[in-house]
Design a protein around this motif. Structure first.
Motif, PDB file in Angstrom:
ATOM      1  N   PRO A  22      47.312   2.073  -0.216  1.00  0.00           N
ATOM      2  CA  PRO A  22      47.794   3.407   0.126  1.00  0.00           C
ATOM      3  C   PRO A  22      46.758   4.477  -0.213  1.00  0.00           C
ATOM      4  O   PRO A  22      46.173   4.463  -1.288  1.00  0.00           O
ATOM      5  N   VAL A  23      46.514   5.362   0.746  1.00  0.00           N
ATOM      6  CA  VAL A  23      45.558   6.451   0.539  1.00  0.00           C
ATOM      7  C   VAL A  23      46.305   7.780   0.492  1.00  0.00           C
ATOM      8  O   VAL A  23      45.996   8.652  -0.306  1.00  0.00           O
ATOM      9  N   LEU A  24      47.311   7.910   1.350  1.00  0.00           N
ATOM     10  CA  LEU A  24      48.200   9.068   1.280  1.00  0.00           C
ATOM     11  C   LEU A  24      49.588   8.536   0.934  1.00  0.00           C
ATOM     12  O   LEU A  24      50.081   7.616   1.569  1.00  0.00           O
ATOM     13  N   GLU A  42      40.067  15.512  -6.066  1.00  0.00           N
ATOM     14  CA  GLU A  42      38.878  14.750  -6.404  1.00  0.00           C
ATOM     15  C   GLU A  42      38.377  13.944  -5.214  1.00  0.00           C
ATOM     16  O   GLU A  42      39.082  13.772  -4.230  1.00  0.00           O
ATOM     17  N   ASN A  43      37.174  13.395  -5.353  1.00  0.00           N
ATOM     18  CA  ASN A  43      36.651  12.503  -4.320  1.00  0.00           C
ATOM     19  C   ASN A  43      37.590  11.321  -4.158  1.00  0.00           C
ATOM     20  O   ASN A  43      37.967  10.679  -5.134  1.00  0.00           O
ATOM     21  N   GLY A  44      37.977  11.064  -2.937  1.00  0.00           N
ATOM     22  CA  GLY A  44      38.864   9.940  -2.691  1.00  0.00           C
ATOM     23  C   GLY A  44      40.334  10.298  -2.829  1.00  0.00           C
ATOM     24  O   GLY A  44      41.192   9.429  -2.729  1.00  0.00           O
ATOM     25  N   ALA A  45      40.638  11.574  -3.032  1.00  0.00           N
ATOM     26  CA  ALA A  45      42.037  11.979  -3.183  1.00  0.00           C
ATOM     27  C   ALA A  45      42.804  11.870  -1.868  1.00  0.00           C
ATOM     28  O   ALA A  45      44.027  11.815  -1.847  1.00  0.00           O
ATOM     29  N   GLY A  46      42.065  11.852  -0.753  1.00  0.00           N
ATOM     30  CA  GLY A  46      42.730  11.690   0.543  1.00  0.00           C
ATOM     31  C   GLY A  46      42.654  12.920   1.429  1.00  0.00           C
ATOM     32  O   GLY A  46      43.346  13.000   2.446  1.00  0.00           O
ATOM     33  N   LYS A  47      41.810  13.871   1.101  1.00  0.00           N
ATOM     34  CA  LYS A  47      41.727  15.116   1.865  1.00  0.00           C
ATOM     35  C   LYS A  47      41.246  14.865   3.303  1.00  0.00           C
ATOM     36  O   LYS A  47      41.872  15.317   4.263  1.00  0.00           O
ATOM     37  N   SER A  48      40.153  14.123   3.415  1.00  0.00           N
ATOM     38  CA  SER A  48      39.628  13.870   4.757  1.00  0.00           C
ATOM     39  C   SER A  48      40.606  13.043   5.575  1.00  0.00           C
ATOM     40  O   SER A  48      40.774  13.266   6.773  1.00  0.00           O
ATOM     41  N   THR A  49      41.254  12.096   4.921  1.00  0.00           N
ATOM     42  CA  THR A  49      42.221  11.272   5.626  1.00  0.00           C
ATOM     43  C   THR A  49      43.365  12.133   6.160  1.00  0.00           C
ATOM     44  O   THR A  49      43.814  11.965   7.293  1.00  0.00           O
ATOM     45  N   LEU A  50      43.809  13.085   5.355  1.00  0.00           N
ATOM     46  CA  LEU A  50      44.883  13.986   5.780  1.00  0.00           C
ATOM     47  C   LEU A  50      44.452  14.777   7.019  1.00  0.00           C
ATOM     48  O   LEU A  50      45.200  14.908   7.988  1.00  0.00           O
ATOM     49  N   HIS A  89      34.720  17.638  11.129  1.00  0.00           N
ATOM     50  CA  HIS A  89      34.757  16.537  10.178  1.00  0.00           C
ATOM     51  C   HIS A  89      33.676  16.651   9.123  1.00  0.00           C
ATOM     52  O   HIS A  89      32.674  17.326   9.305  1.00  0.00           O
ATOM     53  N   GLN A  90      33.916  15.928   8.044  1.00  0.00           N
ATOM     54  CA  GLN A  90      32.971  15.939   6.933  1.00  0.00           C
ATOM     55  C   GLN A  90      31.634  15.355   7.358  1.00  0.00           C
ATOM     56  O   GLN A  90      30.585  15.843   6.984  1.00  0.00           O
ATOM     57  N   GLU A  91      31.682  14.308   8.166  1.00  0.00           N
ATOM     58  CA  GLU A  91      30.455  13.725   8.679  1.00  0.00           C
ATOM     59  C   GLU A  91      30.100  14.474   9.951  1.00  0.00           C
ATOM     60  O   GLU A  91      30.971  14.921  10.684  1.00  0.00           O
ATOM     61  N   SER A 202      37.255  22.032   0.443  1.00  0.00           N
ATOM     62  CA  SER A 202      35.974  22.301  -0.205  1.00  0.00           C
ATOM     63  C   SER A 202      36.054  21.950  -1.678  1.00  0.00           C
ATOM     64  O   SER A 202      37.124  21.977  -2.279  1.00  0.00           O
ATOM     65  N   HIS A 203      34.890  21.608  -2.229  1.00  0.00           N
ATOM     66  CA  HIS A 203      34.831  21.374  -3.675  1.00  0.00           C
ATOM     67  C   HIS A 203      34.324  22.599  -4.413  1.00  0.00           C
ATOM     68  O   HIS A 203      34.251  22.612  -5.619  1.00  0.00           O
ATOM     69  N   ARG A 204      33.909  23.613  -3.641  1.00  0.00           N
ATOM     70  CA  ARG A 204      33.311  24.773  -4.291  1.00  0.00           C
ATOM     71  C   ARG A 204      34.394  25.797  -4.646  1.00  0.00           C
ATOM     72  O   ARG A 204      34.972  26.438  -3.778  1.00  0.00           O
ATOM     73  N   ALA A 387      35.762   3.033  -5.926  1.00  0.00           N
ATOM     74  CA  ALA A 387      35.755   2.144  -4.774  1.00  0.00           C
ATOM     75  C   ALA A 387      36.739   1.036  -5.061  1.00  0.00           C
ATOM     76  O   ALA A 387      37.174   0.855  -6.194  1.00  0.00           O
ATOM     77  N   ARG A 388      37.083   0.285  -4.002  1.00  0.00           N
ATOM     78  CA  ARG A 388      38.058  -0.772  -4.201  1.00  0.00           C
ATOM     79  C   ARG A 388      37.412  -1.956  -4.919  1.00  0.00           C
ATOM     80  O   ARG A 388      38.060  -2.873  -5.328  1.00  0.00           O
ATOM     81  N   GLY A 389      36.111  -1.918  -5.004  1.00  0.00           N
ATOM     82  CA  GLY A 389      35.394  -2.981  -5.684  1.00  0.00           C
ATOM     83  C   GLY A 389      33.951  -2.933  -5.262  1.00  0.00           C
ATOM     84  O   GLY A 389      33.600  -2.195  -4.344  1.00  0.00           O
ATOM     85  N   ARG A 395      30.652   2.456   4.095  1.00  0.00           N
ATOM     86  CA  ARG A 395      31.141   3.422   5.084  1.00  0.00           C
ATOM     87  C   ARG A 395      32.614   3.761   4.908  1.00  0.00           C
ATOM     88  O   ARG A 395      33.095   4.748   5.440  1.00  0.00           O
ATOM     89  N   TYR A 396      33.353   2.949   4.167  1.00  0.00           N
ATOM     90  CA  TYR A 396      34.762   3.267   3.956  1.00  0.00           C
ATOM     91  C   TYR A 396      34.998   4.109   2.713  1.00  0.00           C
ATOM     92  O   TYR A 396      36.120   4.458   2.399  1.00  0.00           O
ATOM     93  N   LEU A 397      33.930   4.416   1.983  1.00  0.00           N
ATOM     94  CA  LEU A 397      34.112   5.274   0.809  1.00  0.00           C
ATOM     95  C   LEU A 397      34.288   6.718   1.254  1.00  0.00           C
ATOM     96  O   LEU A 397      33.808   7.111   2.310  1.00  0.00           O
ATOM     97  N   SER A 398      34.934   7.505   0.418  1.00  0.00           N
ATOM     98  CA  SER A 398      35.021   8.930   0.724  1.00  0.00           C
ATOM     99  C   SER A 398      33.630   9.532   0.575  1.00  0.00           C
ATOM    100  O   SER A 398      32.749   8.960  -0.068  1.00  0.00           O
ATOM    101  N   GLY A 399      33.444  10.704   1.204  1.00  0.00           N
ATOM    102  CA  GLY A 399      32.117  11.307   1.248  1.00  0.00           C
ATOM    103  C   GLY A 399      31.469  11.465  -0.126  1.00  0.00           C
ATOM    104  O   GLY A 399      30.302  11.145  -0.329  1.00  0.00           O
ATOM    105  N   GLY A 400      32.226  11.947  -1.068  1.00  0.00           N
ATOM    106  CA  GLY A 400      31.679  12.185  -2.389  1.00  0.00           C
ATOM    107  C   GLY A 400      31.264  10.893  -3.079  1.00  0.00           C
ATOM    108  O   GLY A 400      30.244  10.835  -3.766  1.00  0.00           O
ATOM    109  N   ASN A 401      32.042   9.863  -2.865  1.00  0.00           N
ATOM    110  CA  ASN A 401      31.710   8.593  -3.505  1.00  0.00           C
ATOM    111  C   ASN A 401      30.449   7.975  -2.921  1.00  0.00           C
ATOM    112  O   ASN A 401      29.706   7.281  -3.600  1.00  0.00           O
TER     113      ASN A 401
END
Ligand SMILES: Nc1ncnc2c1ncn2[C@@H]1O[C@H](COP(=O)(O)OP(=O)(O)OP(=O)(O)O)[C@@H](O)[C@H]1O
Ligand SMILES: [Mg+2]
Lengths: 500, 341
Positions: A22-24, A42-50, A89-91, A202-204, A387-389, A395-401
């Motif tokens: 689960p991401v969201l 935080e990085n990986g919190a699910g913002k981009s996915t949302l 998008h972030q990318e 944004s993180h700023r 990361a999941r491991g 490529r499946y990591l969030s941008g910050g990670n």
């Protein structure tokens, strides 16, 4: 709020998993026309996915999306566009080999007599560019010839060209220099006045407080809180995001005793982007390199690393003149570069987190040192990668990670000279703190650090000395803790020499 | 794959590019190379007391270029979308047989023969496209698989030429205006149409987008599967046209006309020689036709000089590798320029 086309969007109980993870986990969000609604976490919190769920890129597993009170479901980004929703998008989502106009109208090319109406496409793109005050970009230019900042402008034009009433922006300023950020602010405010609803990731902190009307915080895919910006302090925000307090401070600077020998020295170095560089960076020292986008900061970084080598002058490492004409030579000499473009230069996206972390070590070191890998978990831990491991593809990591993996990769070869170009772009407050501490820690252990950052508070907070570039040459040097005004004066070509 | 060509060479030291280099695109380079080749070839052939570009020479070059050109135009489309088609050579043979057998020497059956051959070709392209997009098979493997299936069918049912093309239809293969075969003009017409399609229509734009970056295309709301399938159908139809043309030249269908000429790899070579990125997203038909003409001219020169086949292949290989290296260099120069302004 403001008259005009007040659209509202309501997300309720959105859930989304990737491969069972689960991401969201039930996110609620309400967005009104004419407001800037910031989403933080935080990085990986699910913002981009949302945002991708809202844009029709991902289908939510559960929950509902309503636009103006009517429930909708998007099968594709085109559906979302039709409903007036566009996302930056972030990318980067531009095709390098196609022109600016072709990119802006990708998928929506105007047609006249069976042909793409290129004249209109170019004219409309030019009009939008002018409206943004960006007449420096020619709609007929290939995107590959634009700078990172100009590409971001093209992304914005692309989203605006859909006549979006709801605009999602995923870290739009991550690639921008300060003066460009101002332009973006202006733009966002103008869009708000026109009744457009803006979802702003944004993180700023500063940006979020300057711009937003409301802030929603996510943590681990869950909705934490939503409040008007005026009712929150930055401490509140950090506590909601990270779950603990983090004061506003930078690690202690070096004292004279900490400084060792000159590790990296440039003597009259130059190439066709930069000239007459005289720079010394000592062991134990963090030297900040400031300047506007295009002033040649990144060119210095790339020259030191042998990507686009110096053609004049000397480059010395630990007092020995070296000819660094290839990155491989640089790595062997103990020079590391964390590039500003992590996707393009920094990561093998289809490889695992572990393989990426070991990339440089395997490629450039010899013997047993090149095969060591038991310290990977520790390295990833140092930079707090979520990361999941170790085996998850990057490529499946969030941008910050992803950015953190780039850092880990260079820590793995224990460099003597570390050049970091925008090292905290796109990473969250907690991780940013961690990166700052890592950099200072490396300096204490005798590494010479040359740091480039467009975020002035960060650059000033971290540096023991600040070198300012203007137009390919050094414009001056400032001591630790110089004011932002002093840096900007030099960077814009005013002020000469030593300004305190 | 997408960065293969860009990254294999070390990023070159940045030289300020004179404005003159901007127009020196791969397409321009290909045609300059073609002219240079014609000059060098004329001199070499001239040394033997013969003439390269006499009536027969021109005819020879254009005839060779016609069949390969048609296949390569189709191949350009699939390569631009980031795919590939290895089944074209067998498909050329199959469609030549279908056309010739349906016609069976009757003038009235010409149109049905042509249509049936094209329909079967389109069907094969559809299968290629669906296997790649729906079953998500790698294009190389998927089209190789389809090629093997076609070969199996051909080996099972044919031992040699079959069918019969009516005399009237043979005009297509042999009529000419001066030294220029009518079929070559038709091939050029197909090329112009494809050029227009790729560079002027929305579908064409979308092929570039899918090949440039499929994720970007998806995020921009393009129907990526449909675009790839369309490219494959068009590619196979082009191979079908080649089969029909060859049937008209041979007077019958022949199962291995396509494979004997090596149209699968040859067409890919022509596309790449013409400056299209094997990874997709950049290039076009104009370059491909240049590439085809270079290969056809080389062959004609070799025939005139009577060089042995082994040496011939070596030269072709060298030409191909040189071209690709040249383009890669220019790309990395462009790339660096874009990075840091
Ligand atoms: N396509 C995908 N497949 C598998 N996992 C994914 C995918 N996309 C995202 N994830 C995972 O979902 C989680 C949330 O990612 P997301 O990109 O939404 O984070 P974020 O809040 O935008 O972070 P950042 O601030 O770093 O950009 C991450 O753990 C990420 O690894
Ligand atoms: Mg994100």
């Amino acid at each position: 709020m403001t008259p005009g086309i007040a659209t509202s969007v309501r997300l309720t109980g959105i859930t989304k998993s990737f491969l069972g993870v689960p991401v969201l986990r039930g996110v609620d969000l309400e967005l009104r026309g004419g407001e800037v609604h910031a989403v933080m976490g935080e990085n990986g919190a699910g913002k981009s996915t949302l945002l991708k769920v809202l844009a029709g890129v991902h289908r939510p597993d559960g929950g509902t999306i309503e636009v103006d009170g009517a429930e909708v479901s998007f099968a594709s980004p085109t559906d979302a566009q039709r409903a007036g929703i566009a996302i930056i998008h972030q990318e980067f989502t531009l095709l390098p080999h196609r022109s600016v106009a072709e990119n802006v109208y990708l998928g929506r090319e105007p047609v006249r007599r069976m042909q793409v109406d290129r004249r209109r496409m170019v004219a409309d793109t030019r009009e939008l560019l002018n409206w943004l005050g960006e007449d420096g970009i020619d709609p007929a230019d290939n995107v590959s010839s634009l700078s990172v900042a100009q590409r971001q402008v093209v992304e914005i034009v692309k989203a605006l060209s859909t006549d979006a009433r709801v605009l999602g922006m995923d870290e739009p300023t991550a690639a921008l220099a300060d003066h460009e950020v101002e332009l973006l602010y202006d733009l966002v405010r103008r869009l708000r006045e026109r009744g457009i609803a803006i979802l702003y990731v944004s993180h700023r902190m500063r940006e979020v407080f300057d711009l937003s009307d409301r802030i929603t915080v996510l943590k681990d895919g869950r909705f934490v809180t939503c409040a008007p910006t005026g009712e929150l302090t930055s401490e509140d925000l950090v506590r909601h995001m990270v779950g603990r307090d983090l004061g506003e401070y930078y690690p202690d600077r070096a004292v004279p005793d900490d400084l060792g020998r000159v590790r990296l020295a440039l003597r009259g170095a130059g190439n066709d982007r930069v000239r007459d560089l005289n720079i010394e960076v000592r062991a134990g020292e963090i030297v900040g390199l400031a300047g506007l986008q295009g002033s040649g900061r990144s060119a210095v970084a790339r020259a030191v690393f042998g990507v686009e080598p110096f053609t004049r002058g000397l480059l010395e490492v630990d007092g020995v003149a070296q000819r660094v004409t290839r990155p491989r030579t640089a790595v062997r000499l103990g020079i590391a570069l964390v590039t500003e473009d992590r996707k393009g230069d920094g990561l093998a996206l289809r490889q695992s987190v572990r393989d990426n972390t070991l990339l440089v070590r395997r490629a450039a070191l010899r013997g047993a040192r090149s095969r060591a890998r038991s310290d990977v978990p520790a390295l990833l831990d140092v930079v707090t990668v979520v990361a999941r491991g170790e085996h998850q593809e990057v490529r499946y990591l969030s941008g910050g990670n992803q950015q953190k993996v780039v850092l880990a990769k260079w820590l793995a070869v224990e460099p003597r000279v570390l050049v970091v170009d925008e090292p905290t772009r796109g990473i969250d407050v907690g991780a940013k703190r961690a990166v700052h501490e890592i950099l200072r820690d490396l300096a204490r252990r005798g590494v010479a650090v040359l740091m480039i950052s467009s975020e002035l508070p960060e650059l000033i907070g971290m540096s023991d000395r600040i070198l300012v570039m203007h137009d390919g040459a050094l414009a001056g040097e400032l001591p630790a803790g110089a004011s932002e005004g002093a840096v900007m004066a030099l960077a814009t070509g005013h002020g000469v020499g030593e300004v305190a | 794959m997408s960065t293969l060509q860009e990254n294999t060479l070390p990023v070159r030291q940045q030289a300020t590019r004179p404005a003159a280099q901007r127009w020196l695109t791969p397409v321009v380079i290909v045609y300059i190379a073609l002219v240079a080749l014609l000059v060098v070839g004329s001199v070499l052939v001239g040394l033997r007391g013969e003439v390269l570009l006499d009536q027969g020479g021109i005819l020879n070059i254009l005839t060779r270029a016609t069949a390969l050109g048609l296949v390569a135009i189709g191949q350009t489309m699939v390569i631009l979308t980031g795919s590939l088609d290895l089944s074209v050579a067998y498909l050329v043979g199959l469609t030549s047989l279908i056309a010739a057998e349906t016609m069976a020497g009757r003038d009235g059956m010409v149109v049905p023969g042509v249509l049936l051959a094209l329909a079967v070709a389109a069907g094969v392209g559809l299968v290629n496209g669906l296997v790649i997009t729906v079953l998500k098979a790698n294009a190389f493997i998927a089209t190789l698989g389809v090629a093997l299936i076609l070969r199996g069918y051909l080996e099972e049912n044919y031992t040699g030429p079959a069918g019969d093309v009516p005399r009237g239809f043979q005009h297509l293969g042999y009529d000419r205006i001066g030294p220029v075969p009518v079929a070559a003009l038709l091939m050029l017409a197909v090329a112009v149409l494809s050029w227009w399609y790729l560079s002027r229509t929305r579908s064409g734009y979308h092929m570039y987008a899918v090949g440039g970056d499929i994720e970007v295309a998806r995020l921009s709301g393009l129907p990526t599967r449909r675009i790839i399938v369309t490219a494959h159908v068009l590619c196979s139809v082009a191979a079908g046209l080649t089969g029909i043309y060859l049937a008209s030249r041979l007077g019958s269908g022949a199962p291995y006309v396509g494979t004997d000429a090596g149209y699968d790899l040859e067409s890919i070579a022509a596309v790449v020689l013409g400056g299209t990125l094997l990874a997709g997203g950049r290039g076009g038909v104009a370059g491909t036709i240049g590439g085809v003409l270079i290969l056809a001219t080389l062959d004609t020169i070799f025939d005139d000089l009577e060089v042995d086949p082994f040496f011939k292949d070596v030269v072709r290989g060298v030409v191909l590798v040189t071209a690709v290296a040249l383009y890669a260099r220019r790309m990395s120069a462009n790339r660096t320029r874009g990075r840091l302004t």
